[in-house]
Scaffold this motif. Structure first.
Motif, short mmCIF file in Angstrom:
data_model
loop_
_atom_site.label_atom_id
_atom_site.label_comp_id
_atom_site.label_asym_id
_atom_site.label_seq_id
_atom_site.Cartn_x
_atom_site.Cartn_y
_atom_site.Cartn_z
N MET A 1 146.59 33.32 61.38
CA MET A 1 147.40 34.53 61.24
C MET A 1 146.74 35.68 61.99
SD MET A 1 148.59 36.48 57.74
CE MET A 1 149.56 37.98 57.80
N THR A 2 147.52 36.39 62.79
CA THR A 2 147.01 37.50 63.56
C THR A 2 146.65 38.67 62.64
OG1 THR A 2 148.40 36.88 65.42
CG2 THR A 2 147.51 39.11 65.42
N LYS A 3 145.48 39.24 62.87
CA LYS A 3 145.03 40.39 62.09
C LYS A 3 144.74 41.52 63.07
CE LYS A 3 143.23 37.86 58.10
NZ LYS A 3 144.23 38.37 57.17
N PRO A 4 145.75 42.30 63.43
CA PRO A 4 145.59 43.30 64.48
C PRO A 4 144.67 44.46 64.12
CG PRO A 4 147.73 43.53 63.41
CD PRO A 4 147.13 42.26 62.90
N LEU A 5 144.34 44.63 62.83
CA LEU A 5 143.51 45.75 62.43
C LEU A 5 142.07 45.33 62.11
CD1 LEU A 5 145.99 47.81 60.22
CD2 LEU A 5 145.48 48.05 62.67
N THR A 6 141.69 44.13 62.52
CA THR A 6 140.32 43.69 62.32
C THR A 6 139.36 44.66 63.01
OG1 THR A 6 140.97 41.36 62.18
CG2 THR A 6 138.67 41.83 62.73
N GLY A 7 138.36 45.11 62.27
CA GLY A 7 137.39 46.07 62.81
C GLY A 7 137.78 47.51 62.60
N LYS A 8 139.00 47.77 62.13
CA LYS A 8 139.46 49.13 61.88
C LYS A 8 139.09 49.57 60.47
CE LYS A 8 141.48 49.50 65.89
NZ LYS A 8 140.93 50.39 66.95
N ILE A 9 138.83 50.86 60.33
CA ILE A 9 138.44 51.43 59.04
C ILE A 9 139.53 52.39 58.58
CG2 ILE A 9 136.61 52.59 57.74
CD1 ILE A 9 135.75 50.00 59.20
N ALA A 10 139.98 52.22 57.35
CA ALA A 10 141.06 53.06 56.82
C ALA A 10 140.63 53.66 55.49
CB ALA A 10 142.33 52.23 56.63
N LEU A 11 141.16 54.84 55.23
CA LEU A 11 141.02 55.49 53.93
C LEU A 11 142.42 55.74 53.39
CD1 LEU A 11 139.82 57.17 51.59
CD2 LEU A 11 139.64 59.11 53.19
N VAL A 12 142.71 55.17 52.23
CA VAL A 12 143.98 55.44 51.54
C VAL A 12 143.66 56.29 50.33
CG1 VAL A 12 146.03 54.49 50.45
CG2 VAL A 12 144.95 53.27 52.35
N ALA A 13 143.96 57.57 50.43
CA ALA A 13 143.70 58.52 49.35
C ALA A 13 144.88 58.51 48.39
CB ALA A 13 143.49 59.91 49.92
N GLY A 14 144.62 58.10 47.17
CA GLY A 14 145.68 57.94 46.18
C GLY A 14 146.17 56.51 46.16
N ALA A 15 145.26 55.56 45.95
CA ALA A 15 145.59 54.13 46.08
C ALA A 15 145.56 53.39 44.75
CB ALA A 15 144.61 53.47 47.05
N SER A 16 145.61 54.10 43.64
CA SER A 16 145.51 53.43 42.34
C SER A 16 146.71 52.56 42.04
CB SER A 16 145.34 54.46 41.22
OG SER A 16 144.17 55.23 41.40
N ARG A 17 147.88 52.98 42.53
CA ARG A 17 149.13 52.28 42.17
C ARG A 17 150.22 52.65 43.18
NH1 ARG A 17 148.05 56.48 38.95
NH2 ARG A 17 146.89 55.15 37.54
N GLY A 18 151.41 52.12 42.95
CA GLY A 18 152.57 52.50 43.73
C GLY A 18 152.43 52.27 45.22
N ALA A 19 152.95 53.20 46.00
CA ALA A 19 152.92 53.07 47.45
C ALA A 19 151.49 52.99 47.97
CB ALA A 19 153.65 54.25 48.10
N GLY A 20 150.60 53.83 47.44
CA GLY A 20 149.23 53.84 47.92
C GLY A 20 148.54 52.51 47.77
N ARG A 21 148.75 51.85 46.63
CA ARG A 21 148.12 50.55 46.42
C ARG A 21 148.58 49.55 47.48
NH1 ARG A 21 147.45 47.39 40.75
NH2 ARG A 21 145.59 48.70 40.80
N GLN A 22 149.88 49.47 47.71
CA GLN A 22 150.36 48.48 48.66
C GLN A 22 150.12 48.87 50.11
OE1 GLN A 22 151.62 45.33 48.90
NE2 GLN A 22 150.83 45.11 46.83
N ILE A 23 150.01 50.15 50.39
CA ILE A 23 149.59 50.55 51.74
C ILE A 23 148.18 50.01 51.99
CG2 ILE A 23 148.90 52.52 53.16
CD1 ILE A 23 151.28 54.05 51.87
N ALA A 24 147.30 50.18 51.01
CA ALA A 24 145.94 49.65 51.14
C ALA A 24 145.95 48.14 51.31
CB ALA A 24 145.11 50.05 49.91
N VAL A 25 146.76 47.45 50.52
CA VAL A 25 146.82 45.99 50.57
C VAL A 25 147.34 45.50 51.92
CG1 VAL A 25 147.96 43.95 49.60
CG2 VAL A 25 147.02 45.69 48.07
N GLN A 26 148.39 46.13 52.40
CA GLN A 26 148.97 45.67 53.67
C GLN A 26 148.06 46.00 54.86
OE1 GLN A 26 151.51 43.63 53.72
NE2 GLN A 26 151.65 43.82 51.49
#
Length: 304
Positions: A1-26
């Motif tokens: 499976m292609t992982k185009p964001l390998t090596g990238k660093i992200a910060l999801v502020a507000g990731a406890s639940r809802g949209a933020g949680r799944q943004i982090a997961v995806q």
């Protein structure tokens, strides 16, 4: 499976639940290392008093194929955000994606009442949680993001600019909060452009968050049972849909074409070709304008 964001660093502020949680997961599913922040931890709950935690989010990111790192941060406390950025810098030396998804005011909003009947303390707390947190976060995070070109800032709100400009969002404080989040993306786009970075305002549609599912007494597996109570819920989308929208933006080398714009998960799905978990592409904001708001019977044909 292609992982185009390998090596990238992200910060999801507000990731406890809802949209933020799944943004982090995806983002994790696309290979990114994701710092997931919030106030709800296994050691203690925030004022939301919800069971979801940032540690759970981090575990889900890792299970999806990325590296999840949960950090307790109150984004209204500048020192905590400053320390978070120092940690990311020390551990990674860079940041490629910032997602400002902080909200946490569900219990504070009073609907369908004019401003003179609104409790001021709750109203101003709503604005602090919805706007000040985003500004504090960007203030400390963006100097790290702009070290190299290509950085992405996503301001997550509710409603596109075109929709919010034309519609009252049922409460002065809520209305102001959601208009402001979109404007933050517009303003940051102008400030980031000279550094080769991009800022975008993104809204999900009718989100099947943990709280929304509880309101309707359903789960993600049987959410369609809620259509008996609210037929227009047929246009709703899982949080993974907006998560995939952010992952698509982050993986797009031509993301600057969205610079300063206000877009929806449904619009980006058509542009990038991703789908929700059920294979559909719900276009909620077009549906609201063309079906729900005019009072037409619920019919999602052609909208998902």
């Amino acid at each position: 499976m292609t992982k185009p964001l390998t090596g990238k660093i992200a910060l999801v502020a507000g990731a406890s639940r809802g949209a933020g949680r799944q943004i982090a997961v995806q983002l994790g599913a696309a290979g990114a290392t994701v710092y997931a922040t919030g106030r709800s931890t296994r050691a203690g709950r925030s004022e939301m008093d919800r069971p979801e935690t940032i540690e759970e989010t981090a575990d889900l990111v890792t299970a999806a194929g990325g590296q999840g790192i949960g950090v307790r941060v109150d984004h209204l406390v500048p020192e905590q955000v400053r320390d978070l950025v120092a940690r990311i810098d020390a551990e990674q030396g860079r940041l490629d994606v910032l997602v400002n998804d902080i909200w946490g005011a569900e219990k504070l909003v009073t609907w369908h009442k004019p401003v003179w009947e609104q409790p001021l303390d709750a109203g101003f707390r709503t604005l602090r949680l919805a706007i000040d947190t985003h500004i504090v976060t960007s203030h400390f995070v963006l100097p790290l993001l702009i070290r190299q070109p290509g950085g992405l800032v996503v301001e997550v709100g509710d409603g596109t600019t075109s929709y919010n400009d034309a519609n009252y969002r049922l409460s002065l404080f809520y209305d102001l909060a959601k208009v402001s989040v979109n404007r933050l993306a517009f303003s940051q786009a102008r400030e980031l452009e000279p550094y080769g970075c991009t800022a975008v305002a993104l809204t999900p549609g009718w989100l099947r968050s943990e709280i929304m599912l509880e309101i309707f007494g359903v789960t993600e597996e049987n959410w369609r049972d809620a259509l008996d109570k609210q037929p227009h819920f047929a246009i709703s989308e899982s949080p993974a849909f907006v998560g995939r929208a952010v992952a698509a933006l982050a993986a797009d080398p031509d993301r600057a074409r969205w610079q300063g714009r206000s877009v929806s998960s449904g619009e980006l799905a058509k542009g990038y070709g991703f789908t929700d978990l059920d294979g559909s592409q719900p276009d909620a904001w077009r549906y609201l304008v063309e079906v729900q708001d005019p009072g037409k019977p619920a019919d999602v044909t052609g909208y998902r």
